[in-house]
Scaffold this active site. Structure first.
Site, PDB file in Angstrom:
ATOM      1  N   ASP A 165      24.589  37.783 -25.212  1.00 49.31           N
ATOM      2  CA  ASP A 165      25.421  38.904 -25.650  1.00 49.31           C
ATOM      3  C   ASP A 165      25.233  39.140 -27.148  1.00 49.31           C
ATOM      4  O   ASP A 165      25.077  40.280 -27.599  1.00 49.31           O
ATOM      5  CB  ASP A 165      26.887  38.621 -25.332  1.00 49.31           C
ATOM      6  CG  ASP A 165      27.807  39.741 -25.782  1.00 49.31           C
ATOM      7  OD1 ASP A 165      27.785  40.806 -25.155  1.00 49.31           O
ATOM      8  OD2 ASP A 165      28.528  39.557 -26.778  1.00 49.31           O
ATOM      9  N   ASN A 215      19.319  49.795 -11.196  1.00 50.03           N
ATOM     10  CA  ASN A 215      19.214  50.291  -9.820  1.00 50.03           C
ATOM     11  C   ASN A 215      17.897  49.898  -9.167  1.00 50.03           C
ATOM     12  O   ASN A 215      17.839  49.687  -7.952  1.00 50.03           O
ATOM     13  CB  ASN A 215      19.414  51.805  -9.773  1.00 50.03           C
ATOM     14  CG  ASN A 215      20.886  52.170  -9.802  1.00 50.03           C
ATOM     15  OD1 ASN A 215      21.732  51.417  -9.335  1.00 50.03           O
ATOM     16  ND2 ASN A 215      21.216  53.314 -10.374  1.00 50.03           N
ATOM     17  N   VAL A 234      25.428  66.130 -14.897  1.00 53.87           N
ATOM     18  CA  VAL A 234      25.638  66.978 -13.718  1.00 53.87           C
ATOM     19  C   VAL A 234      25.173  66.226 -12.472  1.00 53.87           C
ATOM     20  O   VAL A 234      24.775  65.066 -12.534  1.00 53.87           O
ATOM     21  CB  VAL A 234      24.915  68.346 -13.858  1.00 53.87           C
ATOM     22  CG1 VAL A 234      25.440  69.096 -15.079  1.00 53.87           C
ATOM     23  CG2 VAL A 234      23.400  68.184 -13.937  1.00 53.87           C
ATOM     24  N   VAL A 235      25.195  66.902 -11.327  1.00 51.69           N
ATOM     25  CA  VAL A 235      24.876  66.287 -10.042  1.00 51.69           C
ATOM     26  C   VAL A 235      23.486  65.636 -10.071  1.00 51.69           C
ATOM     27  O   VAL A 235      22.574  66.106 -10.753  1.00 51.69           O
ATOM     28  CB  VAL A 235      24.983  67.349  -8.922  1.00 51.69           C
ATOM     29  CG1 VAL A 235      23.959  68.468  -9.111  1.00 51.69           C
ATOM     30  CG2 VAL A 235      24.836  66.727  -7.556  1.00 51.69           C
ATOM     31  N   GLU A 236      23.326  64.524  -9.317  1.00 51.35           N
ATOM     32  CA  GLU A 236      22.077  63.742  -9.312  1.00 51.35           C
ATOM     33  C   GLU A 236      21.010  64.463  -8.480  1.00 51.35           C
ATOM     34  O   GLU A 236      20.638  64.041  -7.385  1.00 51.35           O
ATOM     35  CB  GLU A 236      22.363  62.332  -8.769  1.00 51.35           C
ATOM     36  CG  GLU A 236      21.221  61.348  -8.857  1.00 51.35           C
ATOM     37  CD  GLU A 236      20.965  60.781 -10.249  1.00 51.35           C
ATOM     38  OE1 GLU A 236      20.118  59.906 -10.364  1.00 51.35           O
ATOM     39  OE2 GLU A 236      21.605  61.218 -11.230  1.00 51.35           O
ATOM     40  N   ASN A 279      29.864  53.280 -13.366  1.00 50.66           N
ATOM     41  CA  ASN A 279      31.191  53.723 -12.935  1.00 50.66           C
ATOM     42  C   ASN A 279      32.053  52.524 -12.526  1.00 50.66           C
ATOM     43  O   ASN A 279      31.567  51.654 -11.819  1.00 50.66           O
ATOM     44  CB  ASN A 279      31.014  54.680 -11.743  1.00 50.66           C
ATOM     45  CG  ASN A 279      32.210  55.577 -11.545  1.00 50.66           C
ATOM     46  OD1 ASN A 279      33.040  55.750 -12.431  1.00 50.66           O
ATOM     47  ND2 ASN A 279      32.321  56.144 -10.363  1.00 50.66           N
ATOM     48  N   LYS A 299      19.371  69.141 -12.785  1.00 54.92           N
ATOM     49  CA  LYS A 299      19.374  68.486 -14.100  1.00 54.92           C
ATOM     50  C   LYS A 299      18.345  69.135 -15.029  1.00 54.92           C
ATOM     51  O   LYS A 299      18.643  69.430 -16.190  1.00 54.92           O
ATOM     52  CB  LYS A 299      19.082  66.982 -13.950  1.00 54.92           C
ATOM     53  CG  LYS A 299      20.290  66.170 -13.473  1.00 54.92           C
ATOM     54  CD  LYS A 299      19.973  64.680 -13.430  1.00 54.92           C
ATOM     55  CE  LYS A 299      21.174  63.862 -13.015  1.00 54.92           C
ATOM     56  NZ  LYS A 299      22.243  63.803 -14.027  1.00 54.92           N
ATOM     57  N   HIS A 332      22.338  55.927 -19.127  1.00 51.39           N
ATOM     58  CA  HIS A 332      22.920  55.655 -17.807  1.00 51.39           C
ATOM     59  C   HIS A 332      24.211  54.860 -17.939  1.00 51.39           C
ATOM     60  O   HIS A 332      24.198  53.669 -18.220  1.00 51.39           O
ATOM     61  CB  HIS A 332      21.889  54.898 -16.950  1.00 51.39           C
ATOM     62  CG  HIS A 332      22.389  54.540 -15.589  1.00 51.39           C
ATOM     63  ND1 HIS A 332      21.886  53.485 -14.862  1.00 51.39           N
ATOM     64  CD2 HIS A 332      23.358  55.105 -14.799  1.00 51.39           C
ATOM     65  CE1 HIS A 332      22.528  53.405 -13.707  1.00 51.39           C
ATOM     66  NE2 HIS A 332      23.413  54.369 -13.647  1.00 51.39           N
ATOM     67  N   TYR A 355      26.495  42.654 -16.933  1.00 55.93           N
ATOM     68  CA  TYR A 355      27.355  43.751 -17.374  1.00 55.93           C
ATOM     69  C   TYR A 355      27.258  44.998 -16.493  1.00 55.93           C
ATOM     70  O   TYR A 355      28.197  45.782 -16.422  1.00 55.93           O
ATOM     71  CB  TYR A 355      27.018  44.134 -18.817  1.00 55.93           C
ATOM     72  CG  TYR A 355      27.518  43.157 -19.861  1.00 55.93           C
ATOM     73  CD1 TYR A 355      28.481  42.203 -19.567  1.00 55.93           C
ATOM     74  CD2 TYR A 355      27.023  43.201 -21.164  1.00 55.93           C
ATOM     75  CE1 TYR A 355      28.940  41.321 -20.528  1.00 55.93           C
ATOM     76  CE2 TYR A 355      27.484  42.318 -22.145  1.00 55.93           C
ATOM     77  CZ  TYR A 355      28.439  41.382 -21.815  1.00 55.93           C
ATOM     78  OH  TYR A 355      28.898  40.508 -22.772  1.00 55.93           O
TER      79      TYR A 355
END
Length: 729
Positions: free
Chosen positions: A296, A500, A400-402, A453, A407, A450, A660
Site C-alpha cells: 500500500d 476484470n 455513460v452506458v458500457e 462499484n 462511449k 475505472h 482493493y
C-alpha cells in the site's frame, strides 16, 4: 547533553529532571530496532545519574512515535524463532528498565503514539496528551499482537474490557476518549503540553501525585475475580471469532494471551506475550498482512511520483449520471473538487443527485458532516442537461452506458467543445482504451479511469494507459484520483484491463465446475469459508449483475479467444436467458428480498437447480481442494500473464489491485504473495493436475521458469538480528 544518538537525545531540563526527546531523521519517529537499542543506551546513562528526580519523555516532531518500522518486520520475522524470542526479551528488558526507574516518569503525547509508541508511553507512570493525539495498538491488523508489553500493561491500566477492545480491533482512540478510559491523565492545548507535563512531574516529585501507586498495578496480576474474568474473556473471544474469523488468528491469540496472563505479575505475563508473539510473527497471515501494508505504501508512493508537481483539478465533470455517475460526482465533491454532472435524461440526473444526497445523509447520521457541510458539498455538484461550462473543467470523466459506439460518440462530442489541454477519461470496465481513442483527435489527452462499484466504498481506481496516452494526462488523472481519496494504480491497455481480465477466468472456472456437476451453493460456501473471499462466485455474479457479467464475458471472449472463448452454454448464459439478472431484479443464482433496513437478503431458490440441470452433469460433490483449485488456477495464471505482458508494472501493484478492487482475501496477501507462500514449484505441480481442463489451466512460461529456479515474486527479506548479541545487527 547526557546522551545523543541519531534517533534520540537525553539532556537535563532543571533541578534533576531529565528530558528524553525522540527525534529521528525524516518526518516521523519510528520505534525501529536502532531506536530500541538507543533507548537502552540512554537508560544506561540515566541509571547512573544520582541526582535524577524525574524523566519527561516527548517528541521533537508532530507525532510522538508512529509505531515500529514496518519495513523491518519481514526481516525480523525471518529470524529463527529462538532469535526473535531472545530479541523480544532484550527489547522488553529496556521497557522494563524505563518503567523501573526509581523516579516518576511522564510522557507528553502529541500526534500519534501507535504500536511500539503506545507501548513506550505505557511504561511511564503518567501520560498527558494534546487534543489531536491518537493512541492505539494496531498490531492485530498486521497479523501479530503487541510485543513490547502492550498486552500486559494496557489491561492492568484500563481494565480488561477497554484494553481488549483496543487490542483485538487494532483501532486507535482519540485523546478525549483516552482520557475517559484512563489511558491518559490529562488533555491540554498543544502549546501547553510540555509545560503541563513538567508541572505534573514536579507534583509527583513533591509527593502531591503518588507515582508509585500509578505504577504498581502494571506490575501485578490483573484485578478480576473469577466470575468477571470468565464473563469478560468469553464475550471477547465470541466477538473476535464473529468479526475476525478463523483466517485472522492474531486477535483471538491476543485475547487468549491476556486471559492466560491475567493471574500473573509483569515478568510471567511478558513471557506469555513473547511466547504468543513469535509463532504469529512466523505465520503466513502476518507475512501477507505486513506485505499488504508495505505494498500500500509502495503504490501510494508510485502515485505521488507520477503526479509530482501536478495539482488536482479545480473543476471536474462527469458525463452520465445515474448510480455510477452520481457516486463519482459525490466522491469528487466530498473531497473538495466541484463537479459538473451532465446527462441527456432528467431522471438520470435526479438519480445521480439522489445517490449523492443519500450518501451524504449517511455521513450526517454518523456525525461525519453537519447540515451546513452537507448542503455546501451538494451545492458543488451541478446537474445539467447541456454542455454549458464544460470547457472550464480540467478533467472530464465519461461514465455513460458500457457500449463502445455510445462511449465513442460521447467522447468525440465533448472533445469538440473543450480546450487542447483538457483531459478526458473513460470509466469503462472492459472496452479497450485504444479502441475508444480512435474516435478522438487528441488521443494523448485520453486514458481510462475505472472506478469500482460502490464508488464511495471501493478504494481502487484503475488508470488505464492507452498507446498514445501522454505522461501529462496520466499525471492529471492520478492527481485527481488521489485527491478523491482513492488508490490509483496505472495499468496498460488490454480487454478488461487488469482487474476484470483476471476476474473472468475465475468466473469461467466456476462455470466449468457447475457444468461438470458442481453445486454452486457448495462452491460459494468453500470460496467464502475456506478460501476467504467476501462472497463466492455465484453470489458475486448476482451482485455485479448477470446481464453485466454476460456482456463482459463476451467482450473478454473476443479479446482472448484462445482462453476465454467457450463452446458450451454455462450457468451465466442460463441465468441471462431466463432474465435472472441478480440483485437488481430480485432473482439470480439466489432469490432476494428486502430486510428491515431495505438491504437485499439472499435466499435459496429451488428453481435455479432445475434451470442449471439443462447445462450440467448430474450433481456431484467436489472436495474443497478441487473447488479452490478449479476456480483459482485460471485467475492466478491470468494474473501472472498480466505481469509477464507488462499490463501491471509490479507484483506489489497487482496484489493491491486484487485486494482493493476485488476483495481478494487480505490474509493471503494477493496472488503473488499467495504463490510465494505455496511455492511456485508446488503451484505448478498442482496446476498440472488440472491442465486437461483447457488453456485457462496452462501455467505461463515465466511462472514455470520461476518454479524451475525456485524463485519468488517478492524478495526474501534477510534476517535483521545479530545472532551473537541477540540485538539489532
Amino acid at each position: 547533553m547526557l546522551y545523543q544518538s541519531e534517533t534520540l537525545q537525553l539532556h537535563w531540563l532543571e533541578n534533576g529532571i531529565a528530558e528524553l526527546v525522540f527525534d529521528a531523521p525524516g518526518s516521523v519517529n519510528k520505534l525501529d530496532t536502532k531506536t530500541v537499542a538507543n533507548l537502552g543506551e540512554a537508560l544506561n546513562v540515566l541509571e547512573k545519574q544520582s541526582e535524577l528526580k524525574g524523566l519527561l519523555l516527548r517528541s521533537a516532531k508532530t507525532a510522538l512515535i508512529v509505531g515500529a518500522d514496518i519495513t523491518e518486520f519481514l526481516s525480523l520475522f525471518n529470524a529463527p524463532p529462538e532469535k526473535l524470542h531472545q530479541w523480544l526479551v532484550f527489547a522488553n528488558t529496556i521497557f522494563n528498565r524505563l518503567e523501573d526507574l526509581p523516579v516518576p516518569t511522564i510522557s507528553a503525547i502529541n500526534g500519534y503514539a501507535l504500536g511500539g509508541g503506545c507501548e513506550c508511553i505505557l511504561a511511564t507512570d503518567f501520560r498527558i496528551a494534546s487534543p489531536e493525539a491518537r493512541i492505539g495498538l494496531p498490531e492485530t491488523k498486521l497479523g501479530i499482537m503487541p510485543g513490547f508489553g502492550g498486552s500486559v500493561r494496557l489491561p492492568r491500566l484500563l481494565g480488561a474490557d477497554s484494553a481488549l477492545e483496543i487490542i483485538a480491533t487494532g483501532k486507535d482512540v482519540t485523546a478525549n476518549d483516552a482520557l475517559k478510559i484512563g489511558l491518559v491523565d490529562a488533555v491540554v492545548d498543544p502549546e501547553k503540553l510540555v509545560g503541563s507535563a513538567l508541572t505534573m512531574l514536579k507534583q509527583a516529585i513533591d509527593g502531591k501525585l503518588d507515582w508509585q501507586a500509578a505504577r504498581r498495578p502494571k506490575l501485578e496480576p490483573l484485578k478480576l475475580n473469577p466470575t468477571e474474568a470468565a464473563m469478560c474473556f468469553t464475550i471477547a473471544k465470541g466477538r473476535v471469532m464473529q468479526v475476525a474469523g478463523k483466517h485472522y488468528p492474531a486477535p483471538l491469540t491476543a485475547v487468549k494471551t491476556i486471559e492466560a496472563a491475567a493471574k500473573f505479575g509483569r515478568t510471567e505475563a511478558l513471557n506469555l506475550e513473547t511466547n504468543s508473539f513469535v509463532p504469529l510473527a512466523g505465520s503466513n497471515e502476518a507475512r501477507a498482512l505486513v506485505g499488504i501494508f508495505l505494498n500500500d505504501q509502495y503504490v501510494k508512493a508510485q502515485a505521488k511520483k507520477l503526479s509530482k508537481g501536478v495539482a488536482a483539478p479545480k473543476l471536474a465533470a462527469v458525463l452520465g449520471a445515474g448510480i455510477m455517475g452520481g457516486g463519482i460526482a459525490y466522491q469528487s465533491a466530498l473531497k473538495s473538487v466541484p463537479v459538473i454532472m451532465k446527462d441527456i435524461n432528467e431522471n438520470s440526473l435526479d438519480l445521480g443527485m439522489n445517490e449523492a444526497a443519500k450518501l451524504l445523509n449517511k455521513q450526517l447520521e454518523r456525525g461525519k458532516v453537519d447540515g451546513l457541510k452537507m448542503a455546501s458539498i451538494l451545492a458543488t455538484i451541478r446537474p445539467t442537461l447541456d454542455y454549458a461550462g464544460i470547457e472550464r473543467a480540467q478533467v472530464i470523466v465519461e461514465a455513460v452506458v458500457e457500449n463502445p459506439k455510445v462511449k465513442a460518440a460521447v467522447l468525440a462530442e465533448v472533445e469538440a467543445l473543450i480546450g487542447e489541454d483538457t483531459v478526458l477519461a473513460s470509466n469503462t470496465s472492459t472496452i479497450p482504451i485504444d479502441q475508444l481513442a480512435k474516435s478522438l483527435k487528441r488521443p494523448e489527452n485520453f486514458c481510462g479511469m475505472h472506478f469500482f462499484n460502490p464508488v464511495h466504498q471501493m478504494p481502487l481506481v484503475e488508470i488505464i494507459r492507452g498507446a498514445k496516452t501522454s505522461d501529462k494526462t496520466l499525471a492529471a488523472v492520478v492527481a485527481y484520483a488521489t485527491q478523491m481519496g482513492k488508490t490509483p494504480i496505472v495499468v496498460n491497455d488490454c480487454p478488461g484491463f487488469f482487474v476484470n481480465r483476471v476476474l473472468f477466468p475465475y468466473l469461467a472456472g466456476f462455470g466449468m465446475l457447475v457444468r461438470d456437476g458442481g453445486d454452486f451453493h457448495q462452491i460459494d460456501k468453500v470460496m467464502e469459508k475456506q478460501f476467504g473471499w467476501p462472497m463466492g462466485p455465484a453470489y458475486l455474479l448476482d451482485v455485479v449483475g448477470i446481464d453485466t457479467a454476460h456482456h463482459a464475458q463476451a467482450v473478454m471472449a473476443a479479446g482472448f479467444p484462445e482462453r476465454m472463448n467457450k463452446d458450451y452454454r454455462d450457468a451465466v448464459d442460463v441465468m441471462f436467458d431466463n432474465q435472472r439478472f441478480g440483485q437488481k431484479n430480485g432473482q439470480g443464482f439466489y432469490r432476494y428480498t428486502q430486510d428491515a433496513k431495505g438491504k437485499p437478503r439472499k435466499e435459496n431458490d429451488e428453481q435455479v437447480d432445475k434451470l442449471l440441470a439443462e447445462i450440467s452433469q448430474p450433481l456431484q460433490e467436489f472436495s474443497d481442494e478441487d473447488i479452490i483449485a478449479r476456480t483459482m488456477i485460471p485467475m492466478i495464471n491470468e494474473v501472472v500473464r498480466c505481469l509477464e505482458e507488462g499490463i501491471i508494472a509490479s507484483a506489489a501493484e497487482g496484489d493491491m489491485a486484487l485486494v482493493y478492487g476485488l476483495g481478494f482475501p487480505p490474509f493471503h496477501g494477493g496472488v503473488f504473495r499467495y504463490l510465494d507462500t505455496l511455492g511456485s514449484a508446488n503451484y505448478v505441480e498442482m496446476a498440472q493436475r488440472y491442465a486437461h481442463l483447457g488453456a485457462l489451466y496452462h501455467v505461463p512460461a515465466g511462472l514455470r521458469a520461476k518454479a524451475e529456479h525456485n524463485e519468488s515474486y517478492y524478495p526474501v527479506a534477510a534476517a535483521l538480528l545479530d545472532v551473537s548479541t541477540n540485538q539489532p545487527a
